[in-house]
Structures are given as C-alpha cells and as structure tokens.
Write an enzyme that holds these catalytic residues in place. Sequence first.
Site, PDB file in Angstrom:
ATOM      1  N   ASP A  10      12.595  -3.969   9.409  1.00 30.66           N
ATOM      2  CA  ASP A  10      12.518  -5.428   9.475  1.00 30.66           C
ATOM      3  C   ASP A  10      13.474  -6.056   8.467  1.00 30.66           C
ATOM      4  OD1 ASP A  10      11.620  -7.834  10.411  1.00 30.66           O
ATOM      5  OD2 ASP A  10       9.757  -7.838   9.266  1.00 30.66           O
ATOM      6  N   ASN A  58      11.647  -8.301  21.547  1.00 32.10           N
ATOM      7  CA  ASN A  58      12.996  -8.729  21.157  1.00 32.10           C
ATOM      8  C   ASN A  58      13.904  -8.909  22.369  1.00 32.10           C
ATOM      9  OD1 ASN A  58      13.091  -6.621  18.184  1.00 32.10           O
ATOM     10  ND2 ASN A  58      12.297  -8.686  18.435  1.00 32.10           N
TER      11      ASN A  58
END
Length: 226
Positions: A10, A58
Amino acid sequence: MPRHVAVILDGNRRWARAHRRDLAGGYGRGGEKVREVLGWCERAGIGFVTLWALSLDNLRRPEEEVTPILDAVVSTVEELAAERRWRIRPVGHTRALPAHFAARLRAAAEATTGVPGPTVNIAVAYGGRQELLDAVNDLLATEEGRAQAQAGLTEELLGRHLYTRGQPDPELIIRTSGEQRLSGFMPWQSAYSELYFCDVPWPDFEEADLHRALEAFASRSRRFGR
C-alpha cells in the site's frame, strides 16, 4: 521465522503524489522495491512470499489510470521471472484482466516452473470474496468435485481449490502506509495470521522495517484460539 509472509503493498499512489510522479512512476518504484524485499526475505530463509500488488476493486478505476499501473506491475513480474531466482505464481481473478496482461503473467509463471527457489505469489486482480467464489466454482466444476461437496464440504476440501493451494497459510501479514485493515486480503488463509502495520509507503519500505516486523512476529505468542 515465519515460513510464509504476505505483504499488502500500500502507498504507491501516495508516494507518487508526494514525489510529484505519475501513478505509473509510483508503481514502477514499488516494483523496484519488490526485488529488494524478496532478496531480504530470501536471505532470512522465508520460503513463501505473497505480494498483493493490485486488487480486483482497483480494476474498476478509469482505464487510462489502470492500464499503466497494470503494465508496471506485469513488467515487474516479468523481470523477476527472468532472474530465475523465484518460482512465480500469479494469484487472483486473472480472467478479469485484459487478455494480453493475463497472458504475460501466465508466461512468467511458466518460465519459472522448475526454479528451486522460494515461491512468490503475485496477487493481481485479487479479491478475497472472489477467491472463495472461485474456489467453490472450481470444486463444483467437475462431477467428482460435486460428489465430494455433496458428501460434505470440509476445510481441507475447499482449501485444495484456493489460489494458494498446497502452500502454508501466511503466518505474518504486513501492510504498509499506515492503513490498519486487511481490505478482504486472504480471508480464509489469514484466520490465524499475525498482523503488522507500518506507516511507511511501500516504495520507502526498508530492510529495517522488515526486520521490525519479523521481530514483532517472534515476540508474539501464537495460541490459535487455544
């Protein structure tokens, strides 16, 4: 020392904004970090590493944003495969990917089939709920599987159809960039995983951060609910 470490990569987007780079540049720098971290894990004797590079969610972002990120991720996988140090396994709902990206991932995995080094799972188009759905659908896809399920679905039976079948569950899951949640990552496999959260974005993750995570893991008493 854990046998299997999983990492939620991340902070690539935040790193790119902070360094005035485009998203592809952020993910490209994140790809360079992957090679470094795998080397550190290899030296530590960790046999299985799972890296969550891109989620299924995503892929719902605008195409002009997703395509360069996918290219950066897949290019990193190809570079890792070319080194023949690690056995590469893409894990995820890869049928959701554009066909040419999925083909490149398959080719990278096939090129490392006989490599004796550590196994590296690259989670692309990964979603935890989707993995469970895919496991059930895979089980029910054959007459034998349907018969087994009808006789009684067991943890062992379903586990044989997960993306990571045949591998130990991750004992340690690390998430970078400060977020303290799993976001649906490996819901089945993480039942007894130790969790470690660090504030640095993935491209800035250093060997000292990995060692701190491993030291935290070593200091914990794993009781498995007992």
